[in-house]
Design an enzyme around this catalytic site. Structure first.
Site, PDB file in Angstrom:
ATOM      1  N   CYS A 101     -53.596 -37.914  64.496  1.00  0.00           N
ATOM      2  CA  CYS A 101     -52.672 -38.973  64.066  1.00  0.00           C
ATOM      3  C   CYS A 101     -53.152 -40.350  64.501  1.00  0.00           C
ATOM      4  CB  CYS A 101     -51.290 -38.685  64.609  1.00  0.00           C
ATOM      5  SG  CYS A 101     -50.686 -37.115  64.021  1.00  0.00           S
ATOM      6  N   GLU A 159     -85.440 -40.579  81.986  1.00  0.00           N
ATOM      7  CA  GLU A 159     -84.124 -39.909  81.957  1.00  0.00           C
ATOM      8  C   GLU A 159     -83.617 -39.817  80.516  1.00  0.00           C
ATOM      9  OE1 GLU A 159     -81.763 -42.549  84.308  1.00  0.00           O
ATOM     10  OE2 GLU A 159     -82.808 -42.099  86.166  1.00  0.00           O
ATOM     11  N   PRO A 160     -84.350 -39.162  79.633  1.00  0.00           N
ATOM     12  CA  PRO A 160     -83.895 -39.113  78.247  1.00  0.00           C
ATOM     13  C   PRO A 160     -82.713 -38.158  78.064  1.00  0.00           C
ATOM     14  CG  PRO A 160     -85.845 -37.750  78.504  1.00  0.00           C
ATOM     15  CD  PRO A 160     -85.597 -38.395  79.840  1.00  0.00           C
ATOM     16  N   GLY A 161     -81.769 -38.559  77.262  1.00  0.00           N
ATOM     17  CA  GLY A 161     -80.641 -37.692  76.926  1.00  0.00           C
ATOM     18  C   GLY A 161     -80.596 -37.511  75.418  1.00  0.00           C
ATOM     19  N   ARG A 162     -80.125 -38.573  74.747  1.00  0.00           N
ATOM     20  CA  ARG A 162     -79.948 -38.535  73.290  1.00  0.00           C
ATOM     21  C   ARG A 162     -81.210 -38.063  72.561  1.00  0.00           C
ATOM     22  NH1 ARG A 162     -76.289 -41.934  70.772  1.00  0.00           N
ATOM     23  NH2 ARG A 162     -76.297 -43.245  72.625  1.00  0.00           N
ATOM     24  N   TYR A 197     -73.701 -36.779  73.122  1.00  0.00           N
ATOM     25  CA  TYR A 197     -72.455 -37.549  73.224  1.00  0.00           C
ATOM     26  C   TYR A 197     -71.456 -37.063  72.166  1.00  0.00           C
ATOM     27  CZ  TYR A 197     -75.731 -40.188  76.021  1.00  0.00           C
ATOM     28  OH  TYR A 197     -76.686 -40.521  76.955  1.00  0.00           O
ATOM     29  N   GLY A 248     -82.885 -43.832  76.903  1.00  0.00           N
ATOM     30  CA  GLY A 248     -82.608 -44.882  75.928  1.00  0.00           C
ATOM     31  C   GLY A 248     -83.276 -44.777  74.579  1.00  0.00           C
TER      32      GLY A 248
HETATM   33  C1  LIG Z   1     -78.711 -44.162  84.039  1.00  0.00           C
HETATM   34  C2  LIG Z   1     -78.877 -43.510  82.714  1.00  0.00           C
HETATM   35  N1  LIG Z   1     -79.959 -42.757  82.482  1.00  0.00           N
HETATM   36  C3  LIG Z   1     -80.138 -42.135  81.300  1.00  0.00           C
HETATM   37  C4  LIG Z   1     -79.231 -42.265  80.272  1.00  0.00           C
HETATM   38  C5  LIG Z   1     -79.488 -41.532  78.999  1.00  0.00           C
HETATM   39  O1  LIG Z   1     -79.672 -42.381  77.943  1.00  0.00           O
HETATM   40  P1  LIG Z   1     -80.093 -41.820  76.519  1.00  0.00           P
HETATM   41  O2  LIG Z   1     -79.150 -40.729  76.187  1.00  0.00           O
HETATM   42  O3  LIG Z   1     -79.956 -42.981  75.626  1.00  0.00           O
HETATM   43  O4  LIG Z   1     -81.499 -41.348  76.631  1.00  0.00           O
HETATM   44  C6  LIG Z   1     -78.103 -43.063  80.454  1.00  0.00           C
HETATM   45  C7  LIG Z   1     -77.155 -43.230  79.352  1.00  0.00           C
HETATM   46  O5  LIG Z   1     -76.273 -44.016  79.304  1.00  0.00           O
HETATM   47  C8  LIG Z   1     -77.910 -43.704  81.709  1.00  0.00           C
HETATM   48  O6  LIG Z   1     -76.838 -44.465  81.938  1.00  0.00           O
END
Ligand SMILES: Cc1ncc(COP(=O)(O)O)c(C=O)c1O
Length: 417
Positions: free
Chosen positions: A345, A276-279, A374, A242
């Site tokens: 389009c 659980e970092p992604g972004r 994303y 998040g």
């Molecule tokens: C369960 C869970 N963990 C981790 C993430 C990753 O979030 P972020 O990319 O904001 O760090 C998400 C994203 O929606 C999620 O649903």
């Protein structure tokens, strides 16, 4: 190397590390996703540095960018993985990662996905409903194994972000209401094949303020204490992902150090913190490189039409997300106002509206910034457009980590009757 130093002008040309984007476009074509290896590694290292001294497991959220070369890189740096589907587990395994580092999140896991994950021996399941627990227990029984479980708690905290990526309020589909979750843990005791080893939550994405994360953490830490007092051997606390990034110059990214330093005194010494970092790992490490096709005037509006479309990067139209746009050739000309749009389009096919940008002649290149997360994962073949090439830059070296799709790829799996 931070994302600011990974993407810079050199002698008037925008570069990714030591590779010039004009050369990259000439060699690999456009549109192209271009990622900096050093920027990804730096973000992951920032988490590891902040977490020093805390038992921890950083599970990269595969959904943010699931290219197997990126998963391979993160696995080599010591990351675990947060998955939300069997397909993501398949990718993690293809990247050579250890399944014992994988946590399986998601509100709608299927029987086949659960069975696959149990067969591969993942670390744990973040479960979101009583029905899911019953299914997991049944499959674990059939496989004669025990599944480690954390219930995903909905802590009823407002993440203060875009409503589509806010997940921690009572009215959202995610998690189990914190008010009833203890009774679900108690009911879990009836399943000998399930071991309640953790608690988890994830309140939303692109959070620029740390406050909601701390509010959620406090609720979760109190829950851990109550569960432990009731005899549950809770070993890990998963606070999800998040942390937000800076998409516009006026935006300040959530600070990893600040988050962890506020968390540190709150944590018991014998609990493993999972994130659980992604972004925040991958967004700033990637750009979408695109070439200007035409410029046109409709009434008072100027449109710059580029060869990337909403099918390649849907965030602007899906979330009204802002992406900075940098001309690859530095220009001395004064900026004017224009919309930067794609060939699809749909009126929603735009990257910027009423944006101050220098004049861009047909053939010139732009970098759509902060597109690593994303971005490609949400790309589609809409309008029968092959998806772009993905490139990983390491110094001056450029690796193709996913080739550009061809027209044949568009027909894969289809047949005439
Ligand atoms: C369960 C869970 N963990 C981790 C993430 C990753 O979030 P972020 O990319 O904001 O760090 C998400 C994203 O929606 C999620 O649903």
């Amino acid at each position: 190397m931070s994302s600011e130093t990974a993407f810079t002008y050199r002698d008037g040309w925008f570069c990714c590390e030591d590779a010039s984007l004009i050369d990259i476009a000439a060699r690999f074509g456009t549109p192209a996703y271009v990622y900096s290896r050093a920027a990804i590694a730096a973000r992951f290292a920032a988490y590891r540095r902040s977490l020093r001294g805390i038992p921890n497991r950083v599970c990269y959220a595969v959904k943010a960018n699931s290219n197997i070369a990126i998963l391979q890189l993160l696995a080599s740096l010591g990351a675990g993985f947060d998955i939300v589907s069997g397909g993501e587990l398949f990718r993690v395994l293809a990247a050579g990662a250890d399944p014992a580092t994988v946590v399986f999140s998601g509100v709608g896991k299927t029987r086949e996905e659960i069975d696959f994950a149990l067969a591969r021996g993942i670390h744990s399941f973040n479960c979101e409903s009583a029905d899911e627990l019953a299914l997991l227990a049944e499959i674990a029984g059939r496989r004669n194994t025990t599944a480690s479980v954390a219930l995903r708690v909905n802590p009823d905290v407002d993440a203060i972000t875009h409503p589509y990526i806010s997940t921690g309020l009572k009215e959202h589909k995610f998690g189990i209401d914190i008010a009833v979750v203890e009774s679900v843990y108690r009911r879990m005791a009836r399943y000998p094949r399930l071991a309640a080893t953790g608690v988890s939550c994830h309140i939303g994405s692109q959070l620029l303020s740390i406050a909601p994360l701390i509010e959620a953490a406090d609720k979760m830490i109190a829950l851990v204490a109550r569960l432990r007092a009731a005899g549950f051997p809770i070993r890990h606390l998963d606070l999800g992902g998040g942390l937000g990034v800076s998409y516009r110059p006026t935006e300040t990214a959530a600070d990893i150090d600040e988050f962890i330093s506020r968390l540190r005194p709150r944590l018991a010494s014998d609990i493993e913190l999972m994130l659980e970092p992604g972004r925040s790992i991958i967004a700033e490490a990637g750009i979408l490189l695109s070439r200007v096709l035409f410029e046109k005037q409709n009434g008072s509006k100027t449109f710059v039409i580029v060869d990337a479309g909403m099918n390649d990067l849907i965030r602007p139209t899906l979330y009204h997300a802002h992406h900075e746009i940098t001309p690859v050739e530095q220009s001395p000309l004064p900026p004017r106002i224009a919309d930067i749009v794609g060939p699809v389009c749909e009126t929603g096919d735009f990257f910027a509206r009423d944006r101050e940008i220098v004049p861009l002649a047909p053939g010139s290149l732009i970098a759509i910034r902060t597109a690593g997360a994303y971005g490609f994962v949400l790309a589609s073949n809409y309008n029968s457009r092959p998806r772009p090439v993905e490139l990983l830059v390491d110094g001056a070296e450029v690796h193709v980590i996913r080739r550009r799709e061809t027209y044949d790829d568009l027909l894969r799996g289809e047949q005439l009757v």
